[in-house]
Design a protein around this motif. Structure first.
Motif, PDB file in Angstrom:
ATOM      1  N   ILE A 135      68.382 -12.362  61.934  1.00  0.00           N
ATOM      2  CA  ILE A 135      69.464 -12.077  62.875  1.00  0.00           C
ATOM      3  C   ILE A 135      69.119 -12.634  64.249  1.00  0.00           C
ATOM      4  N   ASN A 136      67.920 -12.346  64.728  1.00  0.00           N
ATOM      5  CA  ASN A 136      67.504 -12.814  66.053  1.00  0.00           C
ATOM      6  C   ASN A 136      67.404 -14.335  66.116  1.00  0.00           C
ATOM      7  N   ALA A 137      66.933 -14.962  65.044  1.00  0.00           N
ATOM      8  CA  ALA A 137      66.801 -16.420  65.014  1.00  0.00           C
ATOM      9  C   ALA A 137      68.170 -17.097  65.041  1.00  0.00           C
ATOM     10  N   MET A 138      69.141 -16.519  64.344  1.00  0.00           N
ATOM     11  CA  MET A 138      70.447 -17.164  64.241  1.00  0.00           C
ATOM     12  C   MET A 138      71.427 -16.766  65.343  1.00  0.00           C
ATOM     13  N   TYR A 139      71.337 -15.529  65.824  1.00  0.00           N
ATOM     14  CA  TYR A 139      72.335 -15.033  66.776  1.00  0.00           C
ATOM     15  C   TYR A 139      71.756 -14.568  68.105  1.00  0.00           C
ATOM     16  N   GLY A 140      70.453 -14.585  68.243  1.00  0.00           N
ATOM     17  CA  GLY A 140      69.824 -14.215  69.500  1.00  0.00           C
ATOM     18  C   GLY A 140      69.531 -12.738  69.652  1.00  0.00           C
ATOM     19  N   ASN A 141      70.422 -11.878  69.136  1.00  0.00           N
ATOM     20  CA  ASN A 141      70.211 -10.431  69.217  1.00  0.00           C
ATOM     21  C   ASN A 141      71.133  -9.697  68.249  1.00  0.00           C
ATOM     22  N   LYS A 142      70.846  -8.429  68.067  1.00  0.00           N
ATOM     23  CA  LYS A 142      71.616  -7.600  67.130  1.00  0.00           C
ATOM     24  C   LYS A 142      73.041  -7.356  67.610  1.00  0.00           C
ATOM     25  N   GLU A 143      73.223  -7.304  68.922  1.00  0.00           N
ATOM     26  CA  GLU A 143      74.548  -7.028  69.469  1.00  0.00           C
ATOM     27  C   GLU A 143      75.536  -8.157  69.135  1.00  0.00           C
ATOM     28  N   ALA A 144      75.097  -9.399  69.308  1.00  0.00           N
ATOM     29  CA  ALA A 144      75.954 -10.544  68.988  1.00  0.00           C
ATOM     30  C   ALA A 144      76.285 -10.573  67.497  1.00  0.00           C
ATOM     31  N   PHE A 145      75.286 -10.305  66.677  1.00  0.00           N
ATOM     32  CA  PHE A 145      75.500 -10.259  65.231  1.00  0.00           C
ATOM     33  C   PHE A 145      76.434  -9.109  64.863  1.00  0.00           C
ATOM     34  N   GLY A 146      76.219  -7.955  65.486  1.00  0.00           N
ATOM     35  CA  GLY A 146      77.051  -6.785  65.222  1.00  0.00           C
ATOM     36  C   GLY A 146      78.521  -7.040  65.501  1.00  0.00           C
ATOM     37  N   LYS A 147      78.813  -7.780  66.557  1.00  0.00           N
ATOM     38  CA  LYS A 147      80.208  -8.098  66.879  1.00  0.00           C
ATOM     39  C   LYS A 147      80.859  -8.882  65.746  1.00  0.00           C
ATOM     40  N   GLU A 159      79.024  -4.672  53.564  1.00  0.00           N
ATOM     41  CA  GLU A 159      78.238  -5.083  54.729  1.00  0.00           C
ATOM     42  C   GLU A 159      77.163  -6.088  54.326  1.00  0.00           C
ATOM     43  N   ILE A 160      76.522  -5.853  53.185  1.00  0.00           N
ATOM     44  CA  ILE A 160      75.500  -6.778  52.698  1.00  0.00           C
ATOM     45  C   ILE A 160      76.131  -8.136  52.403  1.00  0.00           C
ATOM     46  N   GLU A 161      77.276  -8.133  51.760  1.00  0.00           N
ATOM     47  CA  GLU A 161      77.956  -9.388  51.433  1.00  0.00           C
ATOM     48  C   GLU A 161      78.331 -10.159  52.692  1.00  0.00           C
ATOM     49  N   LYS A 162      78.875  -9.467  53.685  1.00  0.00           N
ATOM     50  CA  LYS A 162      79.282 -10.121  54.926  1.00  0.00           C
ATOM     51  C   LYS A 162      78.069 -10.625  55.701  1.00  0.00           C
ATOM     52  N   ALA A 163      77.020  -9.813  55.798  1.00  0.00           N
ATOM     53  CA  ALA A 163      75.804 -10.211  56.500  1.00  0.00           C
ATOM     54  C   ALA A 163      75.171 -11.424  55.817  1.00  0.00           C
ATOM     55  N   ALA A 164      75.123 -11.422  54.505  1.00  0.00           N
ATOM     56  CA  ALA A 164      74.540 -12.549  53.767  1.00  0.00           C
ATOM     57  C   ALA A 164      75.313 -13.833  54.060  1.00  0.00           C
ATOM     58  N   GLU A 165      76.617 -13.721  54.132  1.00  0.00           N
ATOM     59  CA  GLU A 165      77.447 -14.888  54.444  1.00  0.00           C
ATOM     60  C   GLU A 165      77.166 -15.388  55.865  1.00  0.00           C
ATOM     61  N   LEU A 166      77.152 -14.478  56.829  1.00  0.00           N
ATOM     62  CA  LEU A 166      76.916 -14.851  58.227  1.00  0.00           C
ATOM     63  C   LEU A 166      75.515 -15.414  58.451  1.00  0.00           C
ATOM     64  N   LEU A 167      74.553 -14.943  57.674  1.00  0.00           N
ATOM     65  CA  LEU A 167      73.155 -15.338  57.855  1.00  0.00           C
ATOM     66  C   LEU A 167      72.707 -16.421  56.870  1.00  0.00           C
ATOM     67  N   ASN A 168      73.662 -16.947  56.100  1.00  0.00           N
ATOM     68  CA  ASN A 168      73.351 -17.987  55.110  1.00  0.00           C
ATOM     69  C   ASN A 168      72.238 -17.549  54.156  1.00  0.00           C
ATOM     70  N   ILE A 169      72.339 -16.319  53.693  1.00  0.00           N
ATOM     71  CA  ILE A 169      71.384 -15.781  52.717  1.00  0.00           C
ATOM     72  C   ILE A 169      72.004 -15.956  51.334  1.00  0.00           C
ATOM     73  N   GLN A 170      71.287 -16.621  50.460  1.00  0.00           N
ATOM     74  CA  GLN A 170      71.769 -16.849  49.098  1.00  0.00           C
ATOM     75  C   GLN A 170      71.698 -15.552  48.297  1.00  0.00           C
ATOM     76  N   PRO A 171      72.572 -15.391  47.307  1.00  0.00           N
ATOM     77  CA  PRO A 171      72.581 -14.150  46.520  1.00  0.00           C
ATOM     78  C   PRO A 171      71.215 -13.752  45.965  1.00  0.00           C
ATOM     79  N   GLU A 172      70.441 -14.725  45.508  1.00  0.00           N
ATOM     80  CA  GLU A 172      69.130 -14.404  44.934  1.00  0.00           C
ATOM     81  C   GLU A 172      68.120 -13.982  45.999  1.00  0.00           C
ATOM     82  N   GLU A 173      68.425 -14.230  47.279  1.00  0.00           N
ATOM     83  CA  GLU A 173      67.538 -13.838  48.375  1.00  0.00           C
ATOM     84  C   GLU A 173      67.848 -12.435  48.914  1.00  0.00           C
TER      85      GLU A 173
END
Length: 76
Positions: free
Chosen positions: A14-26, A49-63
């Motif tokens: 989250i921090n690497a991709m969006y800088g902070n939790k607040e930006a990601f939370g929005k 929430e897991i599905e949406k977070a995985a999409e936003l963070l480019n996390i593959q289903p197996e990850e």
């Protein structure tokens, strides 16, 4: 059974991709407090929430288990 999940890897992503939790939370439609609650295992992430977070963070289903279900503490 009492389980606490370690979300350190998720928080780092989250921090690497969006800088902070607040930006990601929005983007997730969640407050910073709600994100913190999930990351500290005070409350569980929902499946949607897991599905949406995985999409936003480019996390593959197996990850997903490595980011959301890494067990930190498990007590009977």
């Amino acid at each position: 059974m009492f389980i606490i999940f370690n979300h350190e890897k998720l928080e780092e992503r989250i921090n690497a991709m969006y800088g902070n939790k607040e930006a990601f939370g929005k983007l997730m439609g969640m407050t910073k407090q709600r994100i913190n609650s999930r990351l500290k295992s005070a409350t569980d992430f929902t499946q949607s929430e897991i599905e949406k977070a995985a999409e936003l963070l480019n996390i593959q289903p197996e990850e997903i288990p490595a980011y959301f279900f890494e067990v930190e503490v498990c007590r009977p």
